[in-house]
Design an enzyme around this catalytic site. Structure first.
Site, PDB file in Angstrom:
ATOM      1  N   ARG A   1     -36.242 -30.122 -18.426  1.00 20.92           N
ATOM      2  CA  ARG A   1     -35.180 -29.213 -18.854  1.00 20.92           C
ATOM      3  C   ARG A   1     -35.754 -28.013 -19.590  1.00 20.92           C
ATOM      4  O   ARG A   1     -34.996 -27.107 -19.936  1.00 20.92           O
ATOM      5  CB  ARG A   1     -34.237 -29.953 -19.777  1.00 20.92           C
ATOM      6  CG  ARG A   1     -33.046 -30.586 -19.033  1.00 20.92           C
ATOM      7  CD  ARG A   1     -32.073 -30.888 -20.060  1.00 20.92           C
ATOM      8  NE  ARG A   1     -30.739 -31.233 -19.899  1.00 20.92           N
ATOM      9  CZ  ARG A   1     -30.185 -32.325 -19.419  1.00 20.92           C
ATOM     10  NH1 ARG A   1     -30.878 -33.210 -18.815  1.00 20.92           N
ATOM     11  NH2 ARG A   1     -28.911 -32.524 -19.516  1.00 20.92           N
TER      12      ARG A   1
ATOM     13  N   ARG B   1     -14.464 -34.920 -14.942  1.00 23.17           N
ATOM     14  CA  ARG B   1     -15.435 -35.977 -14.621  1.00 23.17           C
ATOM     15  C   ARG B   1     -15.191 -37.254 -15.427  1.00 23.17           C
ATOM     16  O   ARG B   1     -14.897 -37.217 -16.612  1.00 23.17           O
ATOM     17  CB  ARG B   1     -16.840 -35.462 -14.921  1.00 23.17           C
ATOM     18  CG  ARG B   1     -17.931 -36.517 -14.777  1.00 23.17           C
ATOM     19  CD  ARG B   1     -19.268 -35.901 -14.642  1.00 23.17           C
ATOM     20  NE  ARG B   1     -19.844 -35.510 -15.913  1.00 23.17           N
ATOM     21  CZ  ARG B   1     -21.081 -35.026 -16.027  1.00 23.17           C
ATOM     22  NH1 ARG B   1     -21.825 -34.858 -14.949  1.00 23.17           N
ATOM     23  NH2 ARG B   1     -21.563 -34.695 -17.192  1.00 23.17           N
TER      24      ARG B   1
ATOM     25  N   ARG C   1     -23.479 -27.021 -23.675  1.00 24.01           N
ATOM     26  CA  ARG C   1     -24.527 -27.499 -22.754  1.00 24.01           C
ATOM     27  C   ARG C   1     -24.796 -26.492 -21.640  1.00 24.01           C
ATOM     28  O   ARG C   1     -25.935 -26.311 -21.220  1.00 24.01           O
ATOM     29  CB  ARG C   1     -24.140 -28.860 -22.174  1.00 24.01           C
ATOM     30  CG  ARG C   1     -24.470 -29.992 -23.131  1.00 24.01           C
ATOM     31  CD  ARG C   1     -23.541 -31.161 -22.938  1.00 24.01           C
ATOM     32  NE  ARG C   1     -23.673 -31.788 -21.666  1.00 24.01           N
ATOM     33  CZ  ARG C   1     -22.641 -32.283 -20.968  1.00 24.01           C
ATOM     34  NH1 ARG C   1     -21.413 -32.171 -21.418  1.00 24.01           N
ATOM     35  NH2 ARG C   1     -22.839 -32.864 -19.824  1.00 24.01           N
TER      36      ARG C   1
ATOM     37  N   LYS D   1     -25.601 -33.400  -9.340  1.00 22.57           N
ATOM     38  CA  LYS D   1     -26.962 -33.959  -9.283  1.00 22.57           C
ATOM     39  C   LYS D   1     -26.930 -35.484  -9.269  1.00 22.57           C
ATOM     40  O   LYS D   1     -27.624 -36.105  -8.478  1.00 22.57           O
ATOM     41  CB  LYS D   1     -27.792 -33.519 -10.507  1.00 22.57           C
ATOM     42  CG  LYS D   1     -28.071 -32.042 -10.597  1.00 22.57           C
ATOM     43  CD  LYS D   1     -29.148 -31.760 -11.640  1.00 22.57           C
ATOM     44  CE  LYS D   1     -28.732 -32.134 -13.058  1.00 22.57           C
ATOM     45  NZ  LYS D   1     -27.673 -31.292 -13.636  1.00 22.57           N
TER      46      LYS D   1
ATOM     47  N   ARG E   1     -17.219 -39.125 -20.664  1.00 18.24           N
ATOM     48  CA  ARG E   1     -18.390 -39.067 -21.536  1.00 18.24           C
ATOM     49  C   ARG E   1     -18.058 -38.356 -22.836  1.00 18.24           C
ATOM     50  O   ARG E   1     -17.316 -37.385 -22.843  1.00 18.24           O
ATOM     51  CB  ARG E   1     -19.529 -38.316 -20.836  1.00 18.24           C
ATOM     52  CG  ARG E   1     -20.333 -39.191 -19.925  1.00 18.24           C
ATOM     53  CD  ARG E   1     -21.309 -38.428 -19.094  1.00 18.24           C
ATOM     54  NE  ARG E   1     -22.104 -37.434 -19.806  1.00 18.24           N
ATOM     55  CZ  ARG E   1     -23.159 -36.819 -19.276  1.00 18.24           C
ATOM     56  NH1 ARG E   1     -23.548 -37.127 -18.045  1.00 18.24           N
ATOM     57  NH2 ARG E   1     -23.827 -35.927 -19.954  1.00 18.24           N
TER      58      ARG E   1
HETATM   59  P1  AMP Z   1     -27.409 -35.503 -18.855  1.00 21.93           P
HETATM   60  O1  AMP Z   1     -26.729 -36.772 -18.500  1.00 21.93           O
HETATM   61  O2  AMP Z   1     -28.589 -35.203 -17.993  1.00 21.93           O
HETATM   62  O3  AMP Z   1     -26.442 -34.334 -18.946  1.00 21.93           O
HETATM   63  O4  AMP Z   1     -28.010 -35.693 -20.338  1.00 21.93           O
HETATM   64  C1  AMP Z   1     -27.152 -35.976 -21.437  1.00 21.93           C
HETATM   65  C2  AMP Z   1     -27.822 -35.552 -22.744  1.00 21.93           C
HETATM   66  O5  AMP Z   1     -29.062 -36.273 -22.920  1.00 21.93           O
HETATM   67  C3  AMP Z   1     -28.253 -34.084 -22.810  1.00 21.93           C
HETATM   68  O6  AMP Z   1     -27.165 -33.232 -23.189  1.00 21.93           O
HETATM   69  C4  AMP Z   1     -29.351 -34.132 -23.873  1.00 21.93           C
HETATM   70  O7  AMP Z   1     -28.817 -34.290 -25.168  1.00 21.93           O
HETATM   71  C5  AMP Z   1     -30.064 -35.444 -23.509  1.00 21.93           C
HETATM   72  N1  AMP Z   1     -31.139 -35.217 -22.506  1.00 21.93           N
HETATM   73  C6  AMP Z   1     -31.179 -35.677 -21.216  1.00 21.93           C
HETATM   74  N2  AMP Z   1     -32.294 -35.277 -20.578  1.00 21.93           N
HETATM   75  C7  AMP Z   1     -32.986 -34.529 -21.478  1.00 21.93           C
HETATM   76  C8  AMP Z   1     -34.210 -33.795 -21.414  1.00 21.93           C
HETATM   77  N3  AMP Z   1     -34.943 -33.745 -20.277  1.00 21.93           N
HETATM   78  N4  AMP Z   1     -34.619 -33.138 -22.540  1.00 21.93           N
HETATM   79  C9  AMP Z   1     -33.899 -33.181 -23.678  1.00 21.93           C
HETATM   80  N5  AMP Z   1     -32.736 -33.823 -23.803  1.00 21.93           N
HETATM   81  C10 AMP Z   1     -32.258 -34.505 -22.727  1.00 21.93           C
END
Ligand code: AMP
Length: 222
Positions: A93, A130, A173, A17, A162
């Site tokens: 989400r 990654r 996740r 994404k 990360r």
């Molecule tokens: P991502 O980079 O999109 O995988 O986001 C990393 C982390 O940020 C996730 O595992 C959540 O802890 C938090 N996070 C990001 N977007 C959201 C969302 N829309 N709702 C809740 N937590 C979020």
């Protein structure tokens, strides 16, 4: 090409994404809004909010809906998104976030939600390999590192793994995705807003597939 776009990108973590949203944001000249990037930047700044957010993120858990909805509402009220649109990455989400998004974006709403589909087994190995730029979020992997010594080709920042890309957090996740986020695919479909795009293959091929379906849908909605 019709200028502007109002898009949501869905898909498992590691489906590509981030990479595809950066490309689409250049193609349609709209901001790429990643809630994960906004949160990681708050963590880096060391604000009270960032410190709290980090606890959820390191544990591979979602932040409360109202907090994330407030953050996105604020970002979508800026001029750049009002004029041309947006590509949302990592939001919504949950069904509660999706419901709030449709309200926030009234009256124009969304053009569509794209589900970038990559099977769970494939994303598991992608995520373990990654690496990302700490500053601009550009994506790399152990197989395709930056040119010089883990220094970002785009901005010169440090390229790192990360904190939430450990095996335990990845599995947590992905389980959370199946439970909370995958129901959104049916939710957007019921509202005639969903398209599915195969996310397997090289990034250029996936981008062409995305542009083709997005343009087709936007023509229909004109
Ligand atoms: P991502 O980079 O999109 O995988 O986001 C990393 C982390 O940020 C996730 O595992 C959540 O802890 C938090 N996070 C990001 N977007 C959201 C969302 N829309 N709702 C809740 N937590 C979020």
């Amino acid at each position: 090409m019709i200028p502007g776009a109002r898009l949501v990108m869905l898909g498992r973590q590691g489906a590509g994404k981030g990479t595809q949203c950066v490309r689409l944001s250049r193609h349609y000249v709209v901001p790429h809004i990643s809630t994960g990037d906004i949160l990681r930047s708050a963590v880096r700044e060391g604000t009270e909010f960032g410190t709290k957010a980090k606890e959820y993120m390191d544990a591979g858990e979602l932040l409360p809906d109202d907090v994330v909805v407030g953050m996105v509402d604020e970002r979508l009220s800026l001029d750049d998104t009002r004029a041309r649109g947006f590509i949302l990455d990592g939001f919504p989400r949950t069904v509660a976030q999706a419901t709030a998004l449709l309200e926030i974006t009234q009256p124009r709403g969304l053009d569509l939600a794209v589900n970038l589909d990559v099977p769970r087994e494939a994303v598991l190995s992608r995520l373990a390999a990654r690496r990302v730029c700490r500053d601009c979020g550009a994506n790399y992997s152990v197989d395709e590192p930056p040119k010089y010594n883990w220094t970002c080709d785009v901005c010169g920042g440090d390229v790192i793994q990360r904190a939430d890309d450990t095996e335990d957090a990845i599995i947590r996740r992905l389980d959370l995705y199946e439970r909370e986020t995958s129901p959104l695919i049916a939710w957007f479909d019921e509202r005639d807003l969903l398209v599915e795009v195969d996310g397997m293959g090289d990034p250029d091929t996936v981008t062409s597939r995305l542009v083709r379906v997005i343009d087709r849908q936007r023509e229909r909605r004109r």
